[in-house]
Design an enzyme around this catalytic site. Structure first.
Site, PDB file in Angstrom:
ATOM      1  N   PRO A 132       0.808  -1.233   0.000  1.00  0.00           N
ATOM      2  CA  PRO A 132       0.000   0.000   0.000  1.00  0.00           C
ATOM      3  C   PRO A 132       0.836   1.274   0.000  1.00  0.00           C
ATOM      4  CG  PRO A 132      -0.007  -1.001   2.178  1.00  0.00           C
ATOM      5  CD  PRO A 132       0.682  -1.981   1.264  1.00  0.00           C
ATOM      6  N   THR A 188       1.137  -5.591   2.759  1.00  0.00           N
ATOM      7  CA  THR A 188       2.443  -5.640   3.416  1.00  0.00           C
ATOM      8  C   THR A 188       2.575  -4.498   4.410  1.00  0.00           C
ATOM      9  OG1 THR A 188       3.503  -4.295   1.700  1.00  0.00           O
ATOM     10  CG2 THR A 188       3.490  -6.674   1.372  1.00  0.00           C
ATOM     11  N   GLY A 219       1.955  -3.951  -7.183  1.00  0.00           N
ATOM     12  CA  GLY A 219       2.888  -2.879  -6.857  1.00  0.00           C
ATOM     13  C   GLY A 219       3.936  -2.757  -7.950  1.00  0.00           C
ATOM     14  N   GLY A 220       5.125  -2.330  -7.556  1.00  0.00           N
ATOM     15  CA  GLY A 220       6.197  -2.144  -8.517  1.00  0.00           C
ATOM     16  C   GLY A 220       7.179  -3.293  -8.529  1.00  0.00           C
ATOM     17  N   ASP A 221       8.347  -3.035  -9.075  1.00  0.00           N
ATOM     18  CA  ASP A 221       9.370  -4.069  -9.198  1.00  0.00           C
ATOM     19  C   ASP A 221       9.909  -4.501  -7.831  1.00  0.00           C
ATOM     20  OD1 ASP A 221       9.560  -4.314 -12.121  1.00  0.00           O
ATOM     21  OD2 ASP A 221      10.232  -2.238 -12.037  1.00  0.00           O
ATOM     22  N   GLY A 222       9.888  -3.603  -6.853  1.00  0.00           N
ATOM     23  CA  GLY A 222      10.337  -3.981  -5.517  1.00  0.00           C
ATOM     24  C   GLY A 222       9.427  -5.014  -4.880  1.00  0.00           C
ATOM     25  N   GLY A 274       3.381   0.170  -9.625  1.00  0.00           N
ATOM     26  CA  GLY A 274       4.520   0.807  -8.984  1.00  0.00           C
ATOM     27  C   GLY A 274       5.041   2.006  -9.759  1.00  0.00           C
ATOM     28  N   THR A 275       6.211   2.482  -9.338  1.00  0.00           N
ATOM     29  CA  THR A 275       6.822   3.650  -9.977  1.00  0.00           C
ATOM     30  C   THR A 275       7.414   3.291 -11.329  1.00  0.00           C
ATOM     31  OG1 THR A 275       7.380   4.557  -7.798  1.00  0.00           O
ATOM     32  CG2 THR A 275       8.534   5.469  -9.697  1.00  0.00           C
TER      33      THR A 275
END
Length: 280
Positions: free
Chosen positions: A51, A84, A109-112, A146-147
């Site tokens: 989030p 998370t 989310g993003g790659d992380g 994600g970004t």
């Protein structure tokens, strides 16, 4: 099957890094799908949501997206939403989901977030198994919110969560490779996109501090990484070749996919299904 192995030793330090390749899910049964499919049993799908991703935008987008997702999947899937709470939490959520027999774990989310979920598929250097040790295989999925969403770029996917939900609903899947990194103490770490060391790794570390600026965070991170940076000699061995010394290396990237750093095409010939890693 290991198709490519890269060993790296910084000349000034006694550390050792080894990257090799594995298949994430080698034996997916042909009669299993993620969304719909031939079998009538409801599918258990766990959505791992960060989030705080993209400076909090991921959580807001997910709340708006959830009603549509339920309308597309509820008729044939049991949907579990797991948020998370901090770094590495997605790893624990994923491992528990696989042990409980989830049919798919979807990184939201993003790659992380995706990176953590991928690492949750492994434990002690081996794939995580469900409790009864059957042939069951859990699929990996992604809703890019994600970004950077660099991994999705390799497949030509738009940064559109609605498209991702359609792929999940239709059960679209393919085998992908995962890179494995072994440290000097033998511990394993996994990557599905690009692993890098030295300058580019520093830039990624600093960029994570500036996610509130969107993709501009990668530019800021790169500029900050340049300050105080110095090149380093590396000894590198690829596959079964000889050790070679590379002088004054600025950065080293090992690509399982093509993009990193918010759209930089660093390993243009890499693809997660090619069974090869590209070294740049």
């Amino acid at each position: 099957m290991i198709a490519c192995a890269v060993a790296i030793v910084p000349m000034a330090k006694p550390s050792f890094i080894r990257a090799e390749q594995q298949r994430l899910a080698p034996d997916l049964p042909s009669d299993r799908t993620v969304g719909g499919g031939a079998t009538s049993r409801s599918r258990d799908i766990v959505f791992v949501v960060n989030p705080r991703g993209a400076n909090g935008k991921t959580g807001k987008q997910w709340k708006k997206l959830l009603p549509y997702l339920r309308s597309r999947l509820d008729s044939h899937c049991n949907i579990c939403e797991s948020l998370t709470s901090g770094p590495c939490h997605a790893i624990d959520i994923t491992r528990e989901a696989i042990r409980e027999g989830a049919d798919a774990v979807i990184a939201v989310g993003g790659d992380g977030t995706l990176h953590e979920v991928v690492n949750g598929f492994f434990w002690g250097g081996k794939p995580v198994s469900n409790h009864d040790q059957t042939v069951h295989r859990t699929a990996l999925g992604l809703i890019p919110l994600g970004t950077g969403s660099d991994f999705a770029r390799t497949f030509g996917w738009k940064n559109d969560p609605l498209d991702a939900i359609e792929r999940i609903s239709k059960g679209v899947r393919s085998l992908v490779d995962v890179g494995a990194i072994s440290g000097e103490r033998g511990e394993s770490h996994y990557f599905i996109n690009v692993a890098d060391i030295h300058l580019s790794a520093k830039a990624g570390y600093y960029a994570s501090r500036y996610k509130k600026f969107g993709n501009l965070c990668y530019v800021i991170g790169a500029l900050q990484a340049f300050f105080g940076h110095y090149n380093q000699d590396l000894r590198i061995k690829v596959d079964n070749g000889d050790w070679e010394v590379y002088s004054q290396v600025t950065a080293l990237c090992i690509g399982n996919a093509k993009y990193f750093g918010g759209g930089m095409k660093i390993t243009p010939n890499a693809h997660p299904s090619s069974k090869d890693l590209e070294v740049e």
